[in-house]
Design an enzyme around this catalytic site. Sequence first.
Site, PDB file in Angstrom:
ATOM      1  N   ARG A  48       0.885  -1.177   0.000  1.00 15.87           N
ATOM      2  CA  ARG A  48       0.000   0.000   0.000  1.00 15.87           C
ATOM      3  C   ARG A  48       0.908   1.207   0.000  1.00 15.87           C
ATOM      4  O   ARG A  48       1.759   1.356   0.889  1.00 15.87           O
ATOM      5  CB  ARG A  48      -0.900  -0.035   1.242  1.00 15.87           C
ATOM      6  CG  ARG A  48      -1.679   1.237   1.507  1.00 15.87           C
ATOM      7  CD  ARG A  48      -2.733   1.466   0.419  1.00 15.87           C
ATOM      8  NE  ARG A  48      -3.698   2.465   0.804  1.00 15.87           N
ATOM      9  CZ  ARG A  48      -3.497   3.772   0.733  1.00 15.87           C
ATOM     10  NH1 ARG A  48      -2.323   4.251   0.332  1.00 15.87           N
ATOM     11  NH2 ARG A  48      -4.457   4.605   1.074  1.00 15.87           N
ATOM     12  N   GLU A  56     -10.847   6.242  -5.581  1.00 14.76           N
ATOM     13  CA  GLU A  56     -11.346   4.870  -5.747  1.00 14.76           C
ATOM     14  C   GLU A  56     -11.620   4.602  -7.225  1.00 14.76           C
ATOM     15  O   GLU A  56     -11.797   5.532  -8.015  1.00 14.76           O
ATOM     16  CB  GLU A  56     -12.613   4.683  -4.921  1.00 14.76           C
ATOM     17  CG  GLU A  56     -12.397   4.837  -3.423  1.00 14.76           C
ATOM     18  CD  GLU A  56     -11.457   3.792  -2.843  1.00 14.76           C
ATOM     19  OE1 GLU A  56     -11.475   2.618  -3.292  1.00 14.76           O
ATOM     20  OE2 GLU A  56     -10.686   4.138  -1.925  1.00 14.76           O
ATOM     21  N   ARG A  91      -1.279  -5.052   4.582  1.00 10.42           N
ATOM     22  CA  ARG A  91      -0.440  -4.671   3.455  1.00 10.42           C
ATOM     23  C   ARG A  91       0.791  -3.919   3.946  1.00 10.42           C
ATOM     24  O   ARG A  91       0.701  -3.122   4.882  1.00 10.42           O
ATOM     25  CB  ARG A  91      -1.228  -3.780   2.481  1.00 10.42           C
ATOM     26  CG  ARG A  91      -2.471  -4.448   1.926  1.00 10.42           C
ATOM     27  CD  ARG A  91      -3.311  -3.501   1.094  1.00 10.42           C
ATOM     28  NE  ARG A  91      -3.842  -2.422   1.925  1.00 10.42           N
ATOM     29  CZ  ARG A  91      -4.744  -1.536   1.515  1.00 10.42           C
ATOM     30  NH1 ARG A  91      -5.213  -1.580   0.279  1.00 10.42           N
ATOM     31  NH2 ARG A  91      -5.182  -0.593   2.325  1.00 10.42           N
TER      32      ARG A  91
END
Length: 158
Positions: A48, A56, A91
Amino acid sequence: MKKAILLFFSLLSLTIFAQPKDFYAKVTAVKDGDTVKVLYEKQEYTVRLSHIDCPEKKQDFGTKAKQRTSDLCFEKTVWVQSNGKKDRNGRILGEIIVNNRWNVNKILVEEGLAWHYKKFSKDTDYSLLEENAQIRKVGVWSMKNPIAPWDWRKGVRY
């Protein structure tokens, strides 16, 4: 003696299962603008991108952010700079450096394809890059009312 053996195996398990910190890896997939999969020592990790939050996928500029991330690093060997921390989804949090010179995270902010995620980052470089993108009205900043991804996820729509 038993304590020493137990300690040895405990430390060994930490090194075997410890995630890498700073490492070279090949980007094998781009999930969205701020999330990539990398292959490191025959193990796949999800990274990430730290300091930033991209729109998004269904949000304005979400597809462009993903495409730009892909253009910059897909199928390339990159340097992942991480402090060893993970996010709440497990992540690795890190910066992606291509050719030892281009910081993907910073490029996305500079081009208006990501917000500086100030809730989780106090890095002033990112703040300056974001301010400059706003002034130049590039990417999300070309819109009248850009919606930050964290607001979008909460259902905020203008």
